[in-house]
Design a protein around this motif. Structure first.
Motif, PDB file in Angstrom:
ATOM      1  N   SER A 102      57.711  57.209  15.369  1.00  0.00           N
ATOM      2  CA  SER A 102      57.783  55.745  15.357  1.00  0.00           C
ATOM      3  C   SER A 102      59.069  55.253  15.995  1.00  0.00           C
ATOM      4  N   MET A 103      60.167  55.979  15.763  1.00  0.00           N
ATOM      5  CA  MET A 103      61.435  55.605  16.387  1.00  0.00           C
ATOM      6  C   MET A 103      61.351  55.735  17.903  1.00  0.00           C
ATOM      7  N   VAL A 104      60.661  56.760  18.394  1.00  0.00           N
ATOM      8  CA  VAL A 104      60.475  56.931  19.839  1.00  0.00           C
ATOM      9  C   VAL A 104      59.783  55.706  20.429  1.00  0.00           C
ATOM     10  N   GLU A 105      58.750  55.221  19.742  1.00  0.00           N
ATOM     11  CA  GLU A 105      58.035  54.037  20.221  1.00  0.00           C
ATOM     12  C   GLU A 105      58.876  52.779  20.049  1.00  0.00           C
ATOM     13  N   ALA A 106      59.560  52.648  18.909  1.00  0.00           N
ATOM     14  CA  ALA A 106      60.359  51.449  18.652  1.00  0.00           C
ATOM     15  C   ALA A 106      61.570  51.359  19.568  1.00  0.00           C
ATOM     16  N   LEU A 107      62.145  52.486  19.913  1.00  0.00           N
ATOM     17  CA  LEU A 107      63.273  52.510  20.849  1.00  0.00           C
ATOM     18  C   LEU A 107      62.844  52.196  22.276  1.00  0.00           C
ATOM     19  N   GLY A 108      61.556  52.318  22.537  1.00  0.00           N
ATOM     20  CA  GLY A 108      61.051  52.052  23.883  1.00  0.00           C
ATOM     21  C   GLY A 108      61.079  53.262  24.786  1.00  0.00           C
ATOM     22  N   ILE A 109      61.437  54.436  24.261  1.00  0.00           N
ATOM     23  CA  ILE A 109      61.512  55.636  25.085  1.00  0.00           C
ATOM     24  C   ILE A 109      60.172  56.362  25.124  1.00  0.00           C
ATOM     25  N   GLY A 110      59.202  55.873  24.327  1.00  0.00           N
ATOM     26  CA  GLY A 110      57.828  56.366  24.361  1.00  0.00           C
ATOM     27  C   GLY A 110      56.878  55.230  24.677  1.00  0.00           C
ATOM     28  N   LEU A 111      55.680  55.565  25.078  1.00  0.00           N
ATOM     29  CA  LEU A 111      54.681  54.551  25.439  1.00  0.00           C
ATOM     30  C   LEU A 111      54.041  53.944  24.185  1.00  0.00           C
ATOM     31  N   PRO A 112      53.484  52.747  24.286  1.00  0.00           N
ATOM     32  CA  PRO A 112      52.824  52.130  23.132  1.00  0.00           C
ATOM     33  C   PRO A 112      51.712  53.024  22.597  1.00  0.00           C
ATOM     34  N   GLY A 113      51.659  53.172  21.274  1.00  0.00           N
ATOM     35  CA  GLY A 113      50.678  54.045  20.642  1.00  0.00           C
ATOM     36  C   GLY A 113      51.219  55.419  20.323  1.00  0.00           C
ATOM     37  N   ASN A 114      52.430  55.722  20.766  1.00  0.00           N
ATOM     38  CA  ASN A 114      52.991  57.064  20.570  1.00  0.00           C
ATOM     39  C   ASN A 114      53.051  57.472  19.101  1.00  0.00           C
ATOM     40  N   ALA A 115      53.309  56.528  18.208  1.00  0.00           N
ATOM     41  CA  ALA A 115      53.594  56.880  16.822  1.00  0.00           C
ATOM     42  C   ALA A 115      52.390  57.405  16.064  1.00  0.00           C
ATOM     43  N   ALA A 116      51.212  56.840  16.285  1.00  0.00           N
ATOM     44  CA  ALA A 116      50.145  57.012  15.300  1.00  0.00           C
ATOM     45  C   ALA A 116      48.898  57.742  15.765  1.00  0.00           C
ATOM     46  N   TYR A 117      48.628  57.866  17.066  1.00  0.00           N
ATOM     47  CA  TYR A 117      47.410  58.568  17.469  1.00  0.00           C
ATOM     48  C   TYR A 117      47.421  59.980  16.900  1.00  0.00           C
ATOM     49  N   PRO A 118      46.383  60.390  16.175  1.00  0.00           N
ATOM     50  CA  PRO A 118      46.356  61.762  15.647  1.00  0.00           C
ATOM     51  C   PRO A 118      46.435  62.804  16.767  1.00  0.00           C
ATOM     52  N   ALA A 119      46.934  63.970  16.411  1.00  0.00           N
ATOM     53  CA  ALA A 119      47.125  65.034  17.401  1.00  0.00           C
ATOM     54  C   ALA A 119      45.815  65.429  18.067  1.00  0.00           C
ATOM     55  N   VAL A 120      44.702  65.344  17.335  1.00  0.00           N
ATOM     56  CA  VAL A 120      43.416  65.787  17.882  1.00  0.00           C
ATOM     57  C   VAL A 120      42.580  64.629  18.409  1.00  0.00           C
ATOM     58  N   ASP A 121      43.155  63.447  18.461  1.00  0.00           N
ATOM     59  CA  ASP A 121      42.487  62.274  19.036  1.00  0.00           C
ATOM     60  C   ASP A 121      42.621  62.324  20.556  1.00  0.00           C
ATOM     61  N   ALA A 122      41.545  61.996  21.271  1.00  0.00           N
ATOM     62  CA  ALA A 122      41.591  62.017  22.736  1.00  0.00           C
ATOM     63  C   ALA A 122      42.683  61.112  23.288  1.00  0.00           C
ATOM     64  N   ARG A 123      43.028  60.071  22.547  1.00  0.00           N
ATOM     65  CA  ARG A 123      44.063  59.149  23.012  1.00  0.00           C
ATOM     66  C   ARG A 123      45.449  59.794  23.019  1.00  0.00           C
ATOM     67  N   ARG A 124      45.645  60.853  22.223  1.00  0.00           N
ATOM     68  CA  ARG A 124      46.911  61.587  22.293  1.00  0.00           C
ATOM     69  C   ARG A 124      47.026  62.291  23.640  1.00  0.00           C
ATOM     70  N   ASN A 125      45.944  62.885  24.106  1.00  0.00           N
ATOM     71  CA  ASN A 125      45.943  63.492  25.441  1.00  0.00           C
ATOM     72  C   ASN A 125      46.133  62.431  26.521  1.00  0.00           C
ATOM     73  N   LEU A 126      45.515  61.274  26.318  1.00  0.00           N
ATOM     74  CA  LEU A 126      45.625  60.200  27.300  1.00  0.00           C
ATOM     75  C   LEU A 126      47.065  59.705  27.421  1.00  0.00           C
ATOM     76  N   ILE A 127      47.757  59.550  26.286  1.00  0.00           N
ATOM     77  CA  ILE A 127      49.120  59.045  26.344  1.00  0.00           C
ATOM     78  C   ILE A 127      50.032  60.061  27.033  1.00  0.00           C
ATOM     79  N   ALA A 128      49.728  61.359  26.876  1.00  0.00           N
ATOM     80  CA  ALA A 128      50.500  62.386  27.580  1.00  0.00           C
ATOM     81  C   ALA A 128      50.263  62.294  29.085  1.00  0.00           C
TER      82      ALA A 128
END
Length: 579
Positions: free
Chosen positions: A211-237
């Motif tokens: 959450s800090m990565v997302e709040a600091l702005g050094i990660g993309l929106p959605g970084n904090a909460a997408y589960p590891a096995v959710d397709a959106r985790r692969n998408l954000i990568a």
């Protein structure tokens, strides 16, 4: 003006790949052994993928897949990806504590980035200490950087009820010690708690730091909460792989993102999510790598008036999967922005401001994410305590504490170190009752060494069987972000450094007053002076190697527990080529 791949400006990597003669031959030829075509060395952005994959770090065991997604994104954007490993820190297996090695891992990251032909970096991190270690190391080099977290596990379920990493580990362990469950039931719960790839699915340190990565702005929106096995985790990568190429082209370095405004936002987000106390140490250490002024007073001041909005363990009942489906961190950020508690113009790696990323977020479950007007818990930012027991500060997490114990006086039951605690805590003759204050010494940065997560000391079985679930506990240690209780942590200076905590004795009267930010030992100055004269520092845990280096050079918790010679950065200047 740069062409479609942004090669008008000579890149840092060209000090390697743009060379002619013998050294250019060496730099390019050995990379070509995997079938890399020559045109990959034509000046396009070279992107390092810093990977903390390890089977000894179960939270990060799926990072090979994430790395491939980042690579695909880099190729798609016209960059040249090169993956490299760094030291991985697994919270559950690494002894004596992963925190001992956070600074060592940050050195690995820093030197790996600086010494190699990289123009930008994507950091893959998940387990608790991998996130600050990678951020700290990368910050000291200050290249364009994006953080990608590994994501939380799916929710744990045991006999029809949610169970969460750490949080229910502590409660089930207490139930076992109190005789409320059998050993067979305890083992059954082990298999039900962690059932997918990913890090802890409570709002522990891993989820907090994501959450800090997302709040600091050094990660993309959605970084904090997408589960590891959710397709959106692969998408954000994959999106991070594309975006890092753009950041290199525009030369948007880490220091452009991690400003004072970004840290202010992160502190308030931490309060709103009921985040881990470990974030205090990690963010202070990260800020000091960048030359950003951040102190315990900032945590206390900026956290005042911020309410906990998320109903997640260890403070509530839901888990990160529920948080994701409810809308995730953007909903929390939007609530803070609408309440005037957000530095809206803070830039993020998406190219947009933090407010632009979050202003349209929708809350799909108000029982999981509540509002500032009707919060889950009120005024629960990290509280910083001071007094003669903690001249340089100590912290408490009000959202995880028992309200009636937030103002308390009691007699100290003192444990000299963690071994003393384990030797005596189950003794039925231990002189302790519900009014006592448990005090643990010599578990700080120098004392443990590494400042282990032992501050949330388990209560003695005799009290548990009477239905007592919380006591005031004070130490120079940390506690897991998944833990709970009226636990005072990070007392500074620590006992091993000669702080007043070292002088506490059984029976001393200790006062905690969170509202007044007070932590006081009711012993006369004359008596404390007498005790100090008799005090002797503990023998260092090791006389050689990294542990000795750490003990000799680690700063106190109030300063981020970084090594003194790592504070600040050395930049990204290309190392000398003596060939």
């Amino acid at each position: 003006m740069a062409n479609s791949r942004g090669r008008a400006r000579k890149r840092r990597s060209q000090a390697w790949f743009g060379r002619e003669g013998k050294m250019g031959f060496i730099y390019r030829s050995w990379v070509k052994n995997r079938g890399i075509p020559h045109d990959q060395f034509d000046g396009r952005p070279v992107i390092g993928i810093c990977n903390t994959y390890s089977e000894l770090t179960p939270c990060n065991s799926h990072f090979r897949t994430l790395a491939e997604q980042v690579k695909t994104g880099v190729w798609e954007a016209g960059g040249f990806p090169l993956e490299f490993p760094v030291m991985s820190l697994g919270e559950t297996l690494l002894r004596p504590t992963a925190m001992l090695y956070r600074n060592l891992a940050s050195m690995d990251v820093e030197e790996s980035i600086r010494a190699n032909p990289l123009d930008g970096v994507v950091l893959l991190m998940g387990c608790d200490k991998t996130t600050p270690a990678l951020l700290m190391g990368a910050a000291s080099v200050d290249l364009p950087t994006i953080g990608v977290s590994g994501g939380p596990m799916l929710s744990g379920w045991y006999r029809g009820e949610r169970i969460g990493s750490g949080t229910n580990t502590w409660s089930l362990s207490e139930d076992l010690r109190a005789g409320r469950i059998t050993r067979e039931e305890f083992h059954e719960a082990e298999s039900c708690m962690h059932r997918s790839h990913g890090h802890c699915m409570t709002m522990g340190t891993a989820s907090t730091m994501a959450s800090m990565v997302e709040a600091l702005g050094i990660g993309l929106p959605g970084n904090a909460a997408y589960p590891a096995v959710d397709a959106r985790r692969n998408l954000i990568a994959r999106e991070a792989g594309r975006r890092i190429v753009e950041l290199v082209v525009k030369d948007v370095r880490m220091s452009r993102i991690l400003t004072g405004a970004a840290f202010e936002n992160a502190i308030r987000v931490n309060a709103a999510i009921g985040g881990s106390t470990n974030a205090v140490i990690h963010l202070i250490a990260l800020a000091r790598r960048l030359g950003v002024k951040l102190s315990l007073d900032d945590w206390d001041g900026l956290g005042r008036g911020v309410h906990t909005l998320v109903n997640l363990m260890p403070n509530g009942k839901y888990l990160m999967e529920d948080f994701c489906y409810a809308g995730g961190l953007p909903v929390v950020i939007r609530e803070l922005g609408e309440a005037g508690l957000l530095r809206r113009n803070a830039l993020t790696v998406s190219g947009k401001t933090i407010w632009q990323n979050s202003r349209k977020a929708e809350n799909h479950n108000p029982d999981v994410i509540m509002t500032m007007a009707q919060p889950f818990k009120r005024d629960t930012g990290i509280a910083v305590l001071r007094g003669n027991l903690a001249p340089d500060g100590a912290i408490i997490k009000p959202s995880a504490a028992t309200p009636k114990l937030m103002q308390h006086k009691g007699r100290a039951v003192v444990f000299e170190d963690i071994d003393d605690f384990h030797a005596r805590i189950d003794d039925p003759k231990l002189k302790i009752d519900e009014s006592s204050v448990m005090v643990l010494k010599n578990c700080g940065p120098k004392g443990y060494p590494g400042m282990a997560e032992v501050g949330n000391m388990p209560l003695p079985p005799r009290l548990l069987k009477k239905g007592i679930t919380d006591l005031v506990r004070i130490s120079d240690a940390r506690m897991s972000g998944t833990a709970y209780g009226t636990v005072v942590l990070h007392v500074a200076p620590e006992a091993a450094a000669g702080g007043p905590l070292a002088l506490v004795k059984d029976g001393d009267l200790v006062e905690l007053d969170v509202a007044r930010r007070r932590l006081q030992l009711h012993v006369s100055d004359e008596e404390l002076t007498r005790r100090r004269t008799a005090w002797k520092p503990p023998k260092p845990a090791m006389a050689r190697g990294y542990t000795r280096l750490y003990i000799d050079h680690v700063n106190q918790a109030s300063e981020g527990a970084d090594l003194d010679f790592l504070v600040g950065g050395s930049g990204s200047a290309v190392p000398r080529d003596n060939h």
